[in-house]
Structure formats: structure tokens, C-alpha cells
Design an enzyme around this catalytic site. Structure first.
Site, PDB file in Angstrom:
ATOM      1  N   LYS A  73      -8.464   4.532 -19.971  1.00  0.00           N
ATOM      2  CA  LYS A  73      -8.782   4.870 -21.371  1.00  0.00           C
ATOM      3  C   LYS A  73      -7.570   4.644 -22.286  1.00  0.00           C
ATOM      4  O   LYS A  73      -7.152   3.520 -22.451  1.00  0.00           O
ATOM      5  CB  LYS A  73      -9.306   6.299 -21.440  1.00  0.00           C
ATOM      6  CG  LYS A  73     -10.311   6.661 -20.345  1.00  0.00           C
ATOM      7  CD  LYS A  73     -11.547   5.787 -20.348  1.00  0.00           C
ATOM      8  CE  LYS A  73     -12.519   6.275 -19.278  1.00  0.00           C
ATOM      9  NZ  LYS A  73     -13.553   5.335 -18.942  1.00  0.00           N
ATOM     10  N   ARG A 125       0.847  -1.206   0.000  1.00  0.00           N
ATOM     11  CA  ARG A 125       0.000   0.000   0.000  1.00  0.00           C
ATOM     12  C   ARG A 125       0.875   1.246   0.000  1.00  0.00           C
ATOM     13  O   ARG A 125       0.578   2.234  -0.658  1.00  0.00           O
ATOM     14  CB  ARG A 125      -0.963   0.004   1.193  1.00  0.00           C
ATOM     15  CG  ARG A 125      -1.760   1.298   1.281  1.00  0.00           C
ATOM     16  CD  ARG A 125      -2.969   1.226   2.206  1.00  0.00           C
ATOM     17  NE  ARG A 125      -2.718   0.562   3.460  1.00  0.00           N
ATOM     18  CZ  ARG A 125      -1.966   1.065   4.465  1.00  0.00           C
ATOM     19  NH1 ARG A 125      -1.400   2.249   4.348  1.00  0.00           N
ATOM     20  NH2 ARG A 125      -1.795   0.376   5.576  1.00  0.00           N
ATOM     21  N   ASP A 140      -7.735  17.454 -16.479  1.00  0.00           N
ATOM     22  CA  ASP A 140      -8.040  16.067 -16.831  1.00  0.00           C
ATOM     23  C   ASP A 140      -7.602  15.887 -18.283  1.00  0.00           C
ATOM     24  O   ASP A 140      -8.231  16.412 -19.203  1.00  0.00           O
ATOM     25  CB  ASP A 140      -9.546  15.812 -16.648  1.00  0.00           C
ATOM     26  CG  ASP A 140      -9.939  14.362 -16.952  1.00  0.00           C
ATOM     27  OD1 ASP A 140      -9.185  13.686 -17.675  1.00  0.00           O
ATOM     28  OD2 ASP A 140     -11.007  13.929 -16.478  1.00  0.00           O
ATOM     29  N   TYR A 197     -16.667  15.208 -17.502  1.00  0.00           N
ATOM     30  CA  TYR A 197     -17.071  13.824 -17.272  1.00  0.00           C
ATOM     31  C   TYR A 197     -18.098  13.811 -16.142  1.00  0.00           C
ATOM     32  O   TYR A 197     -17.843  14.369 -15.062  1.00  0.00           O
ATOM     33  CB  TYR A 197     -15.842  12.968 -16.917  1.00  0.00           C
ATOM     34  CG  TYR A 197     -16.231  11.614 -16.421  1.00  0.00           C
ATOM     35  CD1 TYR A 197     -16.996  10.763 -17.216  1.00  0.00           C
ATOM     36  CD2 TYR A 197     -15.882  11.183 -15.155  1.00  0.00           C
ATOM     37  CE1 TYR A 197     -17.393   9.523 -16.756  1.00  0.00           C
ATOM     38  CE2 TYR A 197     -16.264   9.942 -14.687  1.00  0.00           C
ATOM     39  CZ  TYR A 197     -17.029   9.116 -15.490  1.00  0.00           C
ATOM     40  OH  TYR A 197     -17.428   7.894 -15.026  1.00  0.00           O
TER      41      TYR A 197
HETATM   42  C1  PLP Z   1     -12.610  12.370 -18.999  1.00  0.00           C
HETATM   43  C2  PLP Z   1     -12.766  11.351 -17.901  1.00  0.00           C
HETATM   44  N1  PLP Z   1     -12.274  11.608 -16.688  1.00  0.00           N
HETATM   45  C3  PLP Z   1     -12.400  10.715 -15.676  1.00  0.00           C
HETATM   46  C4  PLP Z   1     -13.066   9.517 -15.839  1.00  0.00           C
HETATM   47  C5  PLP Z   1     -13.209   8.549 -14.685  1.00  0.00           C
HETATM   48  O1  PLP Z   1     -12.327   7.491 -14.832  1.00  0.00           O
HETATM   49  P1  PLP Z   1     -12.568   5.988 -14.293  1.00  0.00           P
HETATM   50  O2  PLP Z   1     -13.752   5.443 -15.025  1.00  0.00           O
HETATM   51  O3  PLP Z   1     -11.283   5.300 -14.590  1.00  0.00           O
HETATM   52  O4  PLP Z   1     -12.854   6.104 -12.826  1.00  0.00           O
HETATM   53  C6  PLP Z   1     -13.608   9.206 -17.104  1.00  0.00           C
HETATM   54  C7  PLP Z   1     -14.334   7.936 -17.307  1.00  0.00           C
HETATM   55  O5  PLP Z   1     -15.022   7.761 -18.283  1.00  0.00           O
HETATM   56  C8  PLP Z   1     -13.449  10.146 -18.157  1.00  0.00           C
HETATM   57  O6  PLP Z   1     -13.956   9.912 -19.381  1.00  0.00           O
END
Ligand code: PLP
Length: 380
Positions: free
Chosen positions: A204, A55, A179, A107
């Protein structure tokens, strides 16, 4: 190769070598995952390899983090078990009573965190159109500590000017976090544009094969704020599994080639869709009709591999097109080798502001002619 930012080494080379090396004990060229949760102490009580318990730190995770820091040209990176854990780590590194400026189009899960989890915890937020700098300026408050940017945004592919937003944030003693999931470091390097933190859903493009969940935060400076972000991993326990770290780093080796090929196909698909009689709008920053196309040319290396489009008509027309595709898979998520299509508003829930005639497309690595033939028959 270590994670020290090195302008001279190209991204393709970093993707293969950063954080990796020949295993000293076995001579193995390809790294193996270190699955052990615990590490032996020497007779004198020390930890000769520096790891105590997985961890707190793990060799597979440390290798991945060095690689991620190098790709984003940051001072340090912290890996998480999902993108959502990564964004939560940044938000919870703030204090209750602090204020966050976030994009209206982001998101939906990040919006849910701010609205449902963090408001209860005392973190305030305002949502603005992040492509409108006056709106960002007007939203800043004396207690604003973070401006959260998502560019291109999900699912409307709006762009925000990272350099300008970071400058506004810094003028207000706030940090700027981006992001960078959609663009990836292949197409956009937010830290070089003035951002303080980069967040990824590594689920992704970095993972790239739709077979793992992961997240990461990369920091320009390994400072006290970033130590709080890392605490979320090491002390709050949001530590990714070593096997997933290893799998992710394995995929990152091909990231630049995957993203460039996927983005080239997306550009061709966006041009194909644009002007079709049944298509009311195409959202893709690589099209010169996109409202932020000039910014895309300045800030990104191409328009990316995500696009969305709106059908003439409403929800039924959009669902009918999604129902007819054969090669695209109807599924959520993005960034994998297979192309996906998704009716976003029905997956985003009651707070969704996404038009209900919109379909989002994640372009994969299939041949562009086959993808276009599939869309053509679905739209005919
Ligand atoms: C632009 C974006 N940020 C954050 C996330 C969240 O990621 P996770 O699904 O790995 O928790 C996503 C998920 O689709 C996303 O498309």
C-alpha cells in the site's frame, strides 16, 4: 545509517537514508538490487559478506529491513512477500491452542486467515469491537497470547486506542500487534504507544505506486517471539524477491511527502462529502463528527488518506456512483499515487459485515479540485 532507534533523526531523513549508503565497491550513490540467490564462500569456508543464500538473507532485503525498523523505531524488521504473509507469520509464531483477540472490523483477508486457515491449525480467536475497551477486556482469556489491532480499520475507519489496548494485553500476558497499513509510520507510531509488533501491507503506502506486493513485521524487541516470526521468512520460505525489496525501498524515500499530501486531500474530500444530500455517512477520523476524532488527534498526525462513505439507499445507489466516476479508478487496494474507489461489500464475500451502500476511497496524489469535481459529477 543503521536501524538503531534514533529520536533525533526525523522521519523524512530516515526515509531517504536508513539502510542506505554509498556502495563501497563502485561508489554508486543509488543502490542497485542484489538479485543473486547465492553468495560465494571464501577458501576457508567462511562467508565474508555474511550472506549465504537469499532465502536466509539478501543484501537488498537486509537494507529494506534496516529502513523499516528505523521508520517504526523498532529493534528489528522482517520483510515478507505480502502483507498476508506478514500477518500469517505473526499468527503462526503462536502455538496451537493459543487465543487471539481481533477486531470485528478488520481487513477481510486477515479475518479469513484466522477463520479458515488458523482455526484448522488450532489457533482460537474472538472478534470484538476494538474501539470498546470493555469489550476487549471481556474477550481476554487465560490463553490469550495476542491482541491484534487494526487502526484505522478497513473499511469503516474505526479507531482503537493503541496505548490502552496494549496495556490490557500486557495485563493478560499477551502481546499487542498493530496493522499500521492505513496510517503508516508517517501518521502513527504504534511501538511508541506500547505495541510490541507492527505489521504492514507494504503493497500500500510504503510501496505507494501499485506496482509491488509486500509485507513487513517490525518488533519493539528482537526477542524469541520475533525470532519465530522471522522463521516464517527464512525457514518457511516466505522471502520477498530482492528486486521488490529494492523497489520498495526506492518508494519509501518519498513516503512522508506522499502520505501527507494524500491525507490533506482526503481531509478536503471528506469535508466536501459530509452533508451532501445523497451521502448518508462519511467515515473519516479527521472529521470532528467522527466518534473517535479526539483519539485521532491524540494518536495520529492527521486523519489519513483513506475514507469511506455511505450513500442514501442501498447497494444499487452505491454501485451507480462508482459507475459514474471518471478520474477515480474502480479497483481494490489502496495507498498508490492514483485515487481508487471501491464497493467493498461485493469484494469481501459472504462473511462481509460492510454495509452494502458503502464506497471506500483511497485518495491519491491528483489535484484535490479535480478529484472533487469528479465526485461532484458522479453524485449529481
Ligand atoms: C489493512 C490491510 N492489512 C493487510 C492487507 C493484506 O496485504 P496484502 O494484500 O499485501 O497481502 C491489506 C490488503 O488490502 C490491508 O488493507
Amino acid at each position: 545509517m543503521n536501524s538503531a532507534p534514533d529520536e533525533a533523526v526525523k522521519l523524512e531523513t530516515l526515509a531517504v537514508h536508513a539502510g542506505r549508503g554509498i556502495d563501497a565497491a563502485s561508489g554508486a550513490v543509488a543502490p542497485s538490487p542484489v538479485l543473486s540467490s547465492t553468495f560465494a564462500r571464501a577458501a576457508d569456508g567462511s562467508y565474508p559478506q555474511g550472506h549465504i543464500y537469499s532465502r536466509a538473507s539478501n543484501p537488498s532485503r537486509a537494507a529494506l529491513e534496516r529502513c523499516l525498523a528505523a521508520l517504526e523505531q523498532g529493534a528489528a524488521a522482517t520483510a515478507f512477500p505480502s502483507g498476508s504473509a506478514a500477518s500469517m507469520a505473526v499468527f503462526q509464531a503462536l502455538d496451537p491452542g493459543d487465543h487471539v483477540v481481533a477486531p470485528g472490523d478488520m481487513y477481510h483477508g486477515t479475518g479469513t486467515q484466522l477463520r479458515e486457515l488458523l482455526q484448522r491449525w488450532g489457533l482460537q480467536h474472538s472478534c470484538v469491537d476494538m474501539s470498546d475497551l470493555d469489550a476487549v477486556r471481556a474477550a481476554l482469556r487465560p490463553n490469550t497470547r495476542l491482541v491484534w489491532v487494526e487502526t484505522p480499520s478497513n473499511p469503516l475507519l474505526k479507531l482503537s486506542d493503541i496505548a490502552a489496548v496494549a496495556e490490557l494485553a500486557h495485563g493478560s500476558a499477551a502481546l499487542c500487534a498493530v496493522d499500521n497499513t492505513f496510517a503508516t509510520p508517517v501518521l502513527q507510531r504504534p511501538l511508541q504507544l506500547g505495541a510490541d509488533l507492527v505489521m504492514h501491507s507494504t503493497t500500500k503506502y510504503l510501496g505507494g505506486h501499485s506496482d509491488l506486493l509486500g509485507g513487513a513485521v517490525v518488533a519493539r524487541q528482537d526477542d524469541a517471539f520475533f525470532a519465530r516470526v522471522r522463521d516464517f521468512q527464512t525457514k518457511a520460505g516466505a522471502a520477498p524477491a530482492p528486486f521488490d525489496c529494492w523497489l520498495l525501498q526506492r518508494s519509501i524515500a518519498t513516503l512522508p511527502y506522499r502520505v501527507r499530501a494524500q491525507a490533506a486531500t482526503a481531509q478536503t474530500i471528506a469535508e466536501f462529502l459530509f452533508g451532501l444530500p445523497r451521502v448518508a455517512a462519511v467515515h473519516y477520523p479527521g472529521l470532528d463528527t467522527h466518534p473517535n476524532h479526539a483519539l485521532a488527534r491524540r494518536q495520529m498526525r492527521s486523519g489519513g488518506a483513506m475514507l469511506s462513505f455511505q450513500l442514501r439507499g442501498g447497494r444499487d445507489e452505491a454501485l451507480a456512483v462508482a459507475a459514474k466516476v471518471r478520474l477515480f479508478t474502480r479497483a481494490t487496494s489502496l495507498g498508490g499515487v492514483e485515487s481508487l474507489i471501491e464497493h467493498r461489500s461485493s469484494v469481501e464475500g459472504p462473511h462481509s459485515t460492510t454495509p452494502d451502500n458503502l464506497l471506500r476511497v483511497s485518495v491519491g496524489l491528483e489535484h484535490v479540485d479535480d478529484l472533487i469535481a469528479d465526485l461532484r459529477q458522479a453524485l449529481d
